[in-house]
Design a protein around this motif. Sequence first.
Motif, PDB file in Angstrom:
ATOM      1  N   MET A 170      -3.641   4.650  -7.706  1.00  0.00           N
ATOM      2  CA  MET A 170      -4.945   4.610  -7.132  1.00  0.00           C
ATOM      3  C   MET A 170      -5.073   3.943  -5.814  1.00  0.00           C
ATOM      4  O   MET A 170      -4.781   2.715  -5.606  1.00  0.00           O
ATOM      5  CB  MET A 170      -6.134   3.991  -8.306  1.00  0.00           C
ATOM      6  N   HIS A 171      -5.601   4.879  -4.871  1.00  0.00           N
ATOM      7  CA  HIS A 171      -6.336   4.122  -3.702  1.00  0.00           C
ATOM      8  C   HIS A 171      -7.713   3.917  -3.864  1.00  0.00           C
ATOM      9  O   HIS A 171      -8.390   4.251  -4.956  1.00  0.00           O
ATOM     10  CB  HIS A 171      -6.204   5.104  -2.504  1.00  0.00           C
ATOM     11  N   GLY A 172      -8.286   3.267  -2.670  1.00  0.00           N
ATOM     12  CA  GLY A 172      -9.769   3.260  -3.124  1.00  0.00           C
ATOM     13  C   GLY A 172     -10.735   2.260  -2.160  1.00  0.00           C
ATOM     14  O   GLY A 172     -11.885   2.513  -1.828  1.00  0.00           O
ATOM     15  N   ILE A 177       1.019   0.071  -4.567  1.00  0.00           N
ATOM     16  CA  ILE A 177       0.086   1.262  -4.627  1.00  0.00           C
ATOM     17  C   ILE A 177       0.772   2.640  -4.204  1.00  0.00           C
ATOM     18  O   ILE A 177       1.640   2.368  -3.133  1.00  0.00           O
ATOM     19  CB  ILE A 177      -1.414   1.112  -3.608  1.00  0.00           C
ATOM     20  N   CYS A 178       0.676   3.512  -4.997  1.00  0.00           N
ATOM     21  CA  CYS A 178       1.253   4.916  -4.757  1.00  0.00           C
ATOM     22  C   CYS A 178       2.744   4.758  -4.037  1.00  0.00           C
ATOM     23  O   CYS A 178       3.444   4.604  -4.964  1.00  0.00           O
ATOM     24  CB  CYS A 178       0.287   5.635  -3.798  1.00  0.00           C
ATOM     25  N   ALA A 179       2.962   5.054  -2.911  1.00  0.00           N
ATOM     26  CA  ALA A 179       4.268   4.977  -2.337  1.00  0.00           C
ATOM     27  C   ALA A 179       5.054   3.765  -2.822  1.00  0.00           C
ATOM     28  O   ALA A 179       6.317   3.832  -2.859  1.00  0.00           O
ATOM     29  CB  ALA A 179       4.321   5.214  -0.878  1.00  0.00           C
ATOM     30  N   ALA A 180       4.364   2.826  -2.898  1.00  0.00           N
ATOM     31  CA  ALA A 180       4.860   1.537  -3.143  1.00  0.00           C
ATOM     32  C   ALA A 180       5.603   1.389  -4.727  1.00  0.00           C
ATOM     33  O   ALA A 180       6.637   0.761  -4.854  1.00  0.00           O
ATOM     34  CB  ALA A 180       4.272   0.177  -3.069  1.00  0.00           C
ATOM     35  N   ILE A 181       4.854   2.141  -5.477  1.00  0.00           N
ATOM     36  CA  ILE A 181       5.541   2.569  -6.734  1.00  0.00           C
ATOM     37  C   ILE A 181       7.100   3.005  -6.454  1.00  0.00           C
ATOM     38  O   ILE A 181       8.075   2.657  -7.151  1.00  0.00           O
ATOM     39  CB  ILE A 181       4.644   3.313  -7.735  1.00  0.00           C
ATOM     40  N   GLN A 182       6.837   4.137  -5.800  1.00  0.00           N
ATOM     41  CA  GLN A 182       8.182   4.774  -5.762  1.00  0.00           C
ATOM     42  C   GLN A 182       9.246   3.871  -4.938  1.00  0.00           C
ATOM     43  O   GLN A 182      10.526   4.008  -5.188  1.00  0.00           O
ATOM     44  CB  GLN A 182       7.710   6.034  -4.921  1.00  0.00           C
ATOM     45  N   VAL A 183       8.937   3.216  -3.880  1.00  0.00           N
ATOM     46  CA  VAL A 183       9.686   2.392  -3.151  1.00  0.00           C
ATOM     47  C   VAL A 183      10.484   1.213  -4.130  1.00  0.00           C
ATOM     48  O   VAL A 183      11.605   0.907  -3.920  1.00  0.00           O
ATOM     49  CB  VAL A 183       9.074   1.626  -1.982  1.00  0.00           C
ATOM     50  N   GLU A 195      -6.336   9.678  -5.753  1.00  0.00           N
ATOM     51  CA  GLU A 195      -4.970   9.821  -5.638  1.00  0.00           C
ATOM     52  C   GLU A 195      -4.673  10.922  -4.726  1.00  0.00           C
ATOM     53  O   GLU A 195      -5.409  11.849  -4.739  1.00  0.00           O
ATOM     54  CB  GLU A 195      -4.371  10.135  -7.148  1.00  0.00           C
ATOM     55  N   ASN A 196      -3.557  10.899  -3.857  1.00  0.00           N
ATOM     56  CA  ASN A 196      -2.906  11.790  -3.144  1.00  0.00           C
ATOM     57  C   ASN A 196      -1.661  11.654  -2.913  1.00  0.00           C
ATOM     58  O   ASN A 196      -1.132  10.743  -1.874  1.00  0.00           O
ATOM     59  CB  ASN A 196      -3.789  11.662  -1.491  1.00  0.00           C
ATOM     60  N   HIS A 197      -0.690  12.346  -3.930  1.00  0.00           N
ATOM     61  CA  HIS A 197       0.554  12.275  -3.742  1.00  0.00           C
ATOM     62  C   HIS A 197       1.335  13.394  -4.420  1.00  0.00           C
ATOM     63  O   HIS A 197       0.699  14.175  -5.016  1.00  0.00           O
ATOM     64  CB  HIS A 197       0.981  10.964  -4.568  1.00  0.00           C
ATOM     65  N   ARG A 198       2.669  13.643  -3.847  1.00  0.00           N
ATOM     66  CA  ARG A 198       3.251  14.793  -4.274  1.00  0.00           C
ATOM     67  C   ARG A 198       4.277  14.520  -5.350  1.00  0.00           C
ATOM     68  O   ARG A 198       4.882  15.148  -6.217  1.00  0.00           O
ATOM     69  CB  ARG A 198       4.052  15.456  -3.152  1.00  0.00           C
ATOM     70  N   GLY A 199       4.781  13.054  -5.087  1.00  0.00           N
ATOM     71  CA  GLY A 199       5.695  12.703  -6.104  1.00  0.00           C
ATOM     72  C   GLY A 199       5.177  12.245  -7.462  1.00  0.00           C
ATOM     73  O   GLY A 199       4.051  12.083  -7.749  1.00  0.00           O
ATOM     74  N   GLY A 200       6.017  12.738  -8.548  1.00  0.00           N
ATOM     75  CA  GLY A 200       5.751  12.551  -9.805  1.00  0.00           C
ATOM     76  C   GLY A 200       6.855  11.403 -10.234  1.00  0.00           C
ATOM     77  O   GLY A 200       7.866  11.485 -10.045  1.00  0.00           O
ATOM     78  N   GLY A 257       0.778  -1.316   0.031  1.00  0.00           N
ATOM     79  CA  GLY A 257       0.037  -0.279  -0.137  1.00  0.00           C
ATOM     80  C   GLY A 257       0.668   1.252   0.015  1.00  0.00           C
ATOM     81  O   GLY A 257       1.792   1.298   0.022  1.00  0.00           O
ATOM     82  N   GLY A 258      -0.071   2.350   0.027  1.00  0.00           N
ATOM     83  CA  GLY A 258       0.820   3.553   0.200  1.00  0.00           C
ATOM     84  C   GLY A 258       1.171   4.086   1.450  1.00  0.00           C
ATOM     85  O   GLY A 258       1.188   3.378   2.279  1.00  0.00           O
ATOM     86  N   ALA A 259       2.124   5.284   1.693  1.00  0.00           N
ATOM     87  CA  ALA A 259       2.493   5.551   2.869  1.00  0.00           C
ATOM     88  C   ALA A 259       3.042   6.843   2.896  1.00  0.00           C
ATOM     89  O   ALA A 259       3.252   7.488   1.732  1.00  0.00           O
ATOM     90  CB  ALA A 259       3.845   4.647   3.199  1.00  0.00           C
ATOM     91  N   GLU A 260       3.086   7.679   4.045  1.00  0.00           N
ATOM     92  CA  GLU A 260       3.768   8.843   4.200  1.00  0.00           C
ATOM     93  C   GLU A 260       5.324   8.623   4.105  1.00  0.00           C
ATOM     94  O   GLU A 260       5.968   7.458   4.354  1.00  0.00           O
ATOM     95  CB  GLU A 260       3.578   9.470   5.498  1.00  0.00           C
ATOM     96  N   ASP A 261       6.065   9.695   3.861  1.00  0.00           N
ATOM     97  CA  ASP A 261       7.297   9.841   3.358  1.00  0.00           C
ATOM     98  C   ASP A 261       8.147   9.022   4.515  1.00  0.00           C
ATOM     99  O   ASP A 261       9.132   8.054   4.261  1.00  0.00           O
ATOM    100  CB  ASP A 261       8.303  11.005   3.463  1.00  0.00           C
ATOM    101  N   SER A 262       8.304   9.283   5.778  1.00  0.00           N
ATOM    102  CA  SER A 262       8.808   8.449   6.779  1.00  0.00           C
ATOM    103  C   SER A 262       8.575   6.970   6.890  1.00  0.00           C
ATOM    104  O   SER A 262       9.650   6.150   6.760  1.00  0.00           O
ATOM    105  CB  SER A 262       8.557   8.976   8.216  1.00  0.00           C
ATOM    106  N   ALA A 263       7.436   6.591   6.816  1.00  0.00           N
ATOM    107  CA  ALA A 263       7.072   5.331   6.777  1.00  0.00           C
ATOM    108  C   ALA A 263       7.727   4.318   5.397  1.00  0.00           C
ATOM    109  O   ALA A 263       8.037   3.265   5.474  1.00  0.00           O
ATOM    110  CB  ALA A 263       5.461   5.100   6.804  1.00  0.00           C
ATOM    111  N   GLN A 264       7.509   4.945   4.305  1.00  0.00           N
ATOM    112  CA  GLN A 264       7.972   4.734   3.154  1.00  0.00           C
ATOM    113  C   GLN A 264       9.472   4.256   3.280  1.00  0.00           C
ATOM    114  O   GLN A 264       9.888   3.216   2.760  1.00  0.00           O
ATOM    115  CB  GLN A 264       7.661   5.691   2.010  1.00  0.00           C
ATOM    116  N   ARG A 265      10.186   5.147   3.895  1.00  0.00           N
ATOM    117  CA  ARG A 265      11.737   4.825   4.041  1.00  0.00           C
ATOM    118  C   ARG A 265      11.909   3.781   4.837  1.00  0.00           C
ATOM    119  O   ARG A 265      12.771   2.962   4.545  1.00  0.00           O
ATOM    120  CB  ARG A 265      12.231   6.202   4.828  1.00  0.00           C
TER     121      ARG A 265
HETATM  122  N1  GLN Z   1       4.673  10.152   0.215  1.00  0.00           N
HETATM  123  C1  GLN Z   1       4.550   9.819  -1.370  1.00  0.00           C
HETATM  124  C2  GLN Z   1       4.224  10.975  -2.129  1.00  0.00           C
HETATM  125  O1  GLN Z   1       3.602  12.088  -1.629  1.00  0.00           O
HETATM  126  C3  GLN Z   1       3.344   8.801  -1.435  1.00  0.00           C
HETATM  127  C4  GLN Z   1       2.096   9.130  -0.763  1.00  0.00           C
HETATM  128  C5  GLN Z   1       0.943   8.111  -0.827  1.00  0.00           C
HETATM  129  O2  GLN Z   1       1.400   6.757  -0.806  1.00  0.00           O
HETATM  130  N2  GLN Z   1      -0.351   8.474  -0.635  1.00  0.00           N
HETATM  131  O3  GLN Z   1       4.197  11.017  -3.107  1.00  0.00           O
END
Ligand code: GLN
Length: 236
Positions: free
Chosen positions: A193-195, A93-99, A150-155, A60-68
């Motif tokens: 996509m979350h949901g 999902i979301c942060a997991a793509i980034q990770v 969606e809710n993310h700052r990362g592109g 799933g997704g995560a905030e920056d610190s949890a993502q780390r």
């Molecule tokens: N922290 C990441 C971002 O803002 C992912 C946020 C999320 O998973 N919702 O881009």
Amino acid sequence: MSDSTVRIGLVLPDVMGTYGDGGNALVLRQRLRMRGYQAEIVEITLADPVPDSLDIYTLGGAEDSAQRLATRHLRRYPGLQQAAAKGAPVLAICAAIQVLGHWYETSTGERVDGVGMIDVTTAPQTTRAIGEVTTTPRLAGLTAALTGFENHRGGTTLGPDATGLARVTRGVGNGVGDGLEGVVQGSVIGTYMHGPALARNPELADLLLARALGVQDLEPLPLPEVEQLRRERLRA
Ligand code: GLN
């Protein structure tokens, strides 16, 4: 599959799982059970090494610190990478793509090395993408519009080994100007996509399940409530 029970890995729900993303594992289990399969969810937390033997994985997704924290754990215990290399489907999902990518930059501009499973990199954009997202899938086997929140700052920028999951018709998606949403590479499917995504997009759930089971098609599951929810979301 290892035995007759389909085992669904819910990866690091203690740090990754904003907006009910853990529900994706519940949807997979339920759609299997309704078809008569035995299925169970295996939660892999920060206290556990990551097994490579499960049939399908969701993150799933995560905030920056949890993502780390999640990134560090997945690099230390490479079970997910090994499972994906053997063909086990992975939904990110979301942060997991980034990770799972090569690297990502946090909202404070710090660059963190990712797991390196998919050919993507992520950097913060000037505005946060928040709201409903609707897309047209590009992945063979998917025909219906995909919807989520969606809710993310990362592109996220895709490299040559990765392709977009879908083309955005409403919302932001990957957010780097190519009009794409999500990522597909090998057995990994990622989406912003979350949901939870699979509750809102049953066709995507069944595509992942068919891959996990190694079958071409699954018997259809007519669920009018799910279709009604989808219609409402797409109309909204
Ligand atoms: N922290 C990441 C971002 O803002 C992912 C946020 C999320 O998973 N919702 O881009």
